[in-house]
Design an enzyme around this catalytic site. Structure first.
Site, PDB file in Angstrom:
ATOM      1  N   ASP A 274      10.022   1.104 -30.116  1.00 54.55           N
ATOM      2  CA  ASP A 274       9.062   0.958 -31.220  1.00 54.55           C
ATOM      3  C   ASP A 274       7.812   1.811 -31.019  1.00 54.55           C
ATOM      4  O   ASP A 274       6.758   1.319 -30.600  1.00 54.55           O
ATOM      5  CB  ASP A 274       8.682  -0.516 -31.381  1.00 54.55           C
ATOM      6  CG  ASP A 274       9.885  -1.352 -31.782  1.00 54.55           C
ATOM      7  OD1 ASP A 274      10.896  -0.766 -32.226  1.00 54.55           O
ATOM      8  OD2 ASP A 274       9.819  -2.581 -31.645  1.00 54.55           O
TER       9      ASP A 274
ATOM     10  N   ASP B  55      20.136  -3.823 -29.830  1.00 54.39           N
ATOM     11  CA  ASP B  55      18.674  -3.874 -29.733  1.00 54.39           C
ATOM     12  C   ASP B  55      18.266  -5.144 -28.975  1.00 54.39           C
ATOM     13  O   ASP B  55      19.105  -5.998 -28.690  1.00 54.39           O
ATOM     14  CB  ASP B  55      18.114  -3.877 -31.174  1.00 54.39           C
ATOM     15  CG  ASP B  55      16.607  -3.804 -31.212  1.00 54.39           C
ATOM     16  OD1 ASP B  55      16.006  -3.319 -30.234  1.00 54.39           O
ATOM     17  OD2 ASP B  55      16.026  -4.245 -32.215  1.00 54.39           O
TER      18      ASP B  55
ATOM     19  N   GLU C 200      16.492  -6.191 -23.601  1.00 47.72           N
ATOM     20  CA  GLU C 200      15.788  -6.044 -22.300  1.00 47.72           C
ATOM     21  C   GLU C 200      16.097  -7.211 -21.362  1.00 47.72           C
ATOM     22  O   GLU C 200      16.064  -6.978 -20.155  1.00 47.72           O
ATOM     23  CB  GLU C 200      14.277  -5.939 -22.548  1.00 47.72           C
ATOM     24  CG  GLU C 200      13.861  -4.635 -23.201  1.00 47.72           C
ATOM     25  CD  GLU C 200      14.314  -4.523 -24.657  1.00 47.72           C
ATOM     26  OE1 GLU C 200      14.338  -5.571 -25.325  1.00 47.72           O
ATOM     27  OE2 GLU C 200      14.658  -3.427 -25.097  1.00 47.72           O
TER      28      GLU C 200
HETATM   29  C1  GLC Z   1      13.074  -4.035 -32.893  1.00 44.96           C
HETATM   30  C2  GLC Z   1      13.673  -2.648 -32.814  1.00 44.96           C
HETATM   31  C3  GLC Z   1      13.547  -1.955 -34.146  1.00 44.96           C
HETATM   32  C4  GLC Z   1      14.245  -2.801 -35.217  1.00 44.96           C
HETATM   33  C5  GLC Z   1      13.636  -4.190 -35.257  1.00 44.96           C
HETATM   34  C6  GLC Z   1      14.372  -5.132 -36.211  1.00 44.96           C
HETATM   35  O1  GLC Z   1      11.716  -3.963 -33.084  1.00 44.96           O
HETATM   36  O2  GLC Z   1      13.082  -1.892 -31.797  1.00 44.96           O
HETATM   37  O3  GLC Z   1      14.111  -0.685 -34.078  1.00 44.96           O
HETATM   38  O4  GLC Z   1      14.104  -2.210 -36.450  1.00 44.96           O
HETATM   39  O5  GLC Z   1      13.684  -4.767 -33.949  1.00 44.96           O
HETATM   40  O6  GLC Z   1      15.707  -5.244 -35.882  1.00 44.96           O
END
Ligand code: GLC
Length: 821
Positions: free
Chosen positions: A505, A429, A432
């Site tokens: 998200d 995650d 980017e």
């Molecule tokens: C980001 C991700 C989400 C995750 C969060 C905490 O917002 O997109 O899916 O739960 O981080 O790790």
């Protein structure tokens, strides 16, 4: 400034206030004085030379290379001062394919480079490039000669390509854009961005997929702009007669991908950028996630709830709170005192554990990952040589340079302990890369870029892809012959070789349910078939109705995972009361029943490059109305999925492509090529099966490892014309299929008013343990009096019910069945 577009004589030089050598396209570019920035255009072609499958044209100053990549793909590159950049791409590992034959011709007004399917013409006078099919139709044509503009700040060039756009030309693709399927009239860009609770039409989002398909008068072709800088696409927004694409740096390098079928364009795009490996079959089950399930007792209770309520589930996710202070590759021992034991217990109960790993490494000299990265200089640095620092979940962080192969190998090795503890999949995650406050890295951060050094402007869009590549390769090495399972938020073209993606998200709203359906279709036609949304919506609270409709769409999401933010109410399939729990169970069970069909669609993608979700326009591209149909699609080529996307709706109009379709639930047959009004109360969803299909089915199971199949079911739908189907099977989690340890069953179904026939052939070396099939024939227009199997009268029992369905059990070795009136 006005400039005659045809006047290419003017060469204006500009000053820079910061020179970034790695982004500069040619070393001898003199940079003097402050002058207005002007676009420069290719002039007329002066010379041409050939190097094998490459043809290099020059106007005396700038050069263009036309390279024959395959019979249907031609690549064009432009170098403003005739010095091409290194021919290196993260997206395209398979540049030269088999080309049957190619030709070069010097005609009166143009040169041509042709294969046996497409011709690229280069106009001698104005350097305009066009592509022509075998019937002499121009499929794609420059409006302006390729052009460029010096970048006063960084050096290098903005590079531009402007093509003609026909009034009826539509555009599709470009990855995860949360907007209408047809991109005509839009201007979009690619710059991977962390976009919490993004809105409809927001741009850009998390991924950069600079590939689109054009559809003009029923004929399609594709353009892939392989440029990792920020890229821009104007789909006839500024001027309805023009399509433009350009990049903020790097080389103007694009692939023309011939059609005319949209399906073939996607397949060919995947032939150069790669397809997905076959995922482990458990990855196709239902997955439950939340930010975050902790401590251990909570995770175990979650597992218990699934099993005791008999709701199938294959994977549970641990979000950032499982770590010690959000330090990657560590455990919070207060919450998870014995992760190995917990994961083993979950695994004994049929749950895989997937953990999140972010790129931000906490600056902490007592933390081994940070220490190793620091000692080996693995973290990204700024132009002044200081480390790139930013705040993410752990606080002050540094970030590995995943564009350095040595760093990737190191990173891949870090997963050893997680694998030993029993972790089955990894979720990357924030790649980017996302940084709190500033959004992402500053432009001047340096990257190794696999030896082709550059600034963050060049590496930004590939950072996430290289992170998940390192993760995937590391897992593959550690797990030996077991298929890795990875999921990533950011990506660039080609990321499908390493990971599945989720759309980030999103929001618990009906609008986002629609956006999710669009994004999955668009990702699929952009070469990323293994995609899913956060079922239920990440932020905000869904109503029970919305959650259930989302679960229904989720059955036909290639990746099916429910996920929600930490500040939301409980969000499991049973959180909205008994009635909805029962409906959610019914649909999750449907996912498990259809697993052999779903798995086969993944095989078809892996092997042939076809997309998994297919918007209606891909099925009937010659029907102009279909350019605007975006609320239904097929999964594979046999199941038509028409999700209910509106609050309170209990019916919807369904357009069925030509041919006959059977209602999956009632088996009623509908004639295609028209719309039908279909009832769909909350416990139902319009799903249709194409006549002639052979759909394999598993029994309901609680997880993919639960049941050893002792008889495979097939639903065979009557058709009065010949229809091909196939089904794929193998061990489900090894790379044995690369050594032909798989089984592909091919079926041909046909029928007339008095008989129905099924031919079967097999390919591959895998031999499943079960010996028989349970065949159910649906939609027979007659009552059978006789069934002949491989020339011998069938003596077993024939079940014939009041819905005119016939059921028999046969040996799996059958080759030919005739059912006679
Ligand atoms: C980001 C991700 C989400 C995750 C969060 C905490 O917002 O997109 O899916 O739960 O981080 O790790």
């Amino acid at each position: 400034m006005n400039k005659d577009l045809n006047d290419t004589s003017e060469h204006i030089e500009v000053s820079v206030d910061e020179l970034d050598d790695a982004d500069i396209q040619h070393v001898n570019n003199p940079i003097v004085g402050l002058k207005p920035i002007v676009k420069e255009f290719l002039g007329s072609v002066k010379e041409v030379r050939q190097e094998n499958n490459k043809f290099i044209f020059t106007d005396g100053a700038a050069s263009v290379e036309v390279r024959v990549v395959s019979d249907e793909i031609i690549r064009v590159r432009m170098a403003p001062h005739s010095v091409f950049l290194d021919d290196f791409s993260y997206a395209v590992p398979l540049l030269d394919q088999k080309v049957a034959v190619f030709n070069f011709k010097d005609e009166k007004t143009y040169y041509s480079v042709s294969t046996n399917t497409v011709t690229c013409r280069i106009n001698k006078e104005n350097f305009l490039i066009s592509f022509v099919d075998n019937d002499n139709n121009i499929t794609n044509e420059d409006y302006l000669a390729m052009h460029w503009e010096e970048n006063a700040k960084f050096g290098g060039y903005y590079v531009y390509c402007t093509k003609k756009s026909d009034p009826d030309e539509s555009y599709f693709g470009l990855g995860d854009k949360p907007t209408d399927l047809n991109l005509r009239g839009k201007r979009l860009q690619n710059w991977n961005s962390d976009t919490y609770s993004f809105a409809k039409h927001q741009d850009p989002l998390y991924r950069s997929i600079p590939f689109f398909i054009s559809l003009k008068e029923g004929n399609a072709h594709g353009i892939f702009l392989d440029n990792t800088f920020k890229t821009h696409f104007d789909f006839a927004q500024e001027d309805p007669t023009k399509l433009s694409f350009w990049a903020d740096g790097g080389e103007l390098q694009y692939y023309y991908i011939h059609g005319p079928k949209m399906m073939d364009v996607v397949k060919r795009y995947n032939s150069i950028t790669g397809t997905h490996q076959l995922p482990p079959i458990w990855a196709l089950g239902y997955h439950q996630c939340r930010w975050s399930y902790y401590p251990e007792s909570k995770v175990k209770d979650l597992a218990y709830q699934f099993r005791s309520r008999k709701i199938p589930c294959d994977a549970l996710y641990l979000d950032i709170d499982y770590m010690d202070g959000y330090r990657c590759f560590t455990w919070n021992k207060k919450y998870f005192p014995n992760p190995k034991k917990m994961i083993k217990e979950l695994s004994d109960d049929g749950f895989k554990t997937v953990v999140i790993i972010d790129p931000g490494i906490k600056v902490d000299d007592n933390y081994w990952v940070f220490k190793e990265g620091k000692e080996n200089k693995y973290f990204c640095r700024r132009s002044d040589d200081y480390f790139m620092e930013g705040h993410v979940w752990p606080g002050r962080c540094q970030f590995p340079d995943f564009t350095n192969p040595e760093v990737r190998t190191w990173w891949g090795g870090l997963f050893k302990e997680l694998v030993e503890v029993g972790v089955a999949g990894v979720w990357n995650d924030m790649n980017e890369p996302a940084v709190f406050g500033s959004g992402t890295f500053p432009d001047d951060v340096r990257h190794q870029f696999d030896g082709h050094r550059g600034s963050h402007r060049k590496a930004h869009n590939v950072y996430g892809m290289q992170m998940v590549r390192a993760t995937y390769d590391g897992l593959k090495k550690i797990q030996k012959n077991k298929r890795p399972f990875t999921i990533t938020r950011a990506g660039y073209s080609g990321v499908q070789r390493y990971s599945c993606v989720w759309t980030g998200d999103n929001v618990a709203s009906w609008e986002h349910l629609k956006i999710g359906s669009l994004q999955m279709q668009r990702l699929s036609m952009s070469g990323l078939p293994f995609a899913g949304t956060d079922i239920g919506g990440f932020s905000g609270e869904p109503t029970g109705e919305l959650f259930t409709r989302w679960i229904q769409l989720g059955v036909f999401s290639p990746f099916m995972r429910a996920h929600s933010a930490g500040d939301t109410a409980e969000r499991e399939p049973w959180s909205f009361g008994k009635e909805l729990e029962d409906i959610n169970r019914k649909f999750i069970e449907l996912r498990y029943k259809l697993l052999p069909y779903i798995y086969s669609a993944f095989w078809e993608h892996h092997r042939y490059g076809f997309p998994i979700l297919r918007p209606i326009v891909m099925l009937e591209q010659e029907n102009a109305d279909n350019k605007f149909r975006e609320d239904e699609f097929t999964f594979g080529d046999k199941i038509l999925v028409c999700p209910i996307l509106d609050e309170g709706a209990t019916s919807r109009n369904v357009y069925m492509p030509k041919g006959n379709w059977y209602d999956y639930w009632t088996h009623e047959m509908y004639e295609g090529g028209q719309e039908h009004l279909i009832q769909a109360p909350l416990d139902s969803m319009p799903i249709f099966v194409k006549a002639g299909s052979v759909i394999p089915e598993y029994p309901v199971m609680q997880h993919t490892n639960e049941i050893e199949i002792d008889e495979l079911k097939f639903q065979i739908y009557y058709s009065d014309c010949e229809v091909n189907s196939f089904q794929f099977e193998d061990h489900g989690d090894t790379f044995g299929y690369e050594q032909d340890i798989y089984l592909e069953r091919k079926f041909i179904v046909n029928g007339d008013k008095k008989s129905m026939t099924i031919k079967k052939s097999v390919e591959g070396l895998f031999n499943p343990r079960y010996e028989t099939y349970d065949l159910k024939f649906i939609g027979l227009p007659f009552k059978p009096s006789k069934i002949i199997i491989d020339g011998v009268d069938f003596k077993g029992e024939i079940f014939f019910d009041n819905l005119k369905r016939v059921r028999i059990n046969v040996s799996k070795y059958f080759k030919y069945i005739q059912i006679l009136k």
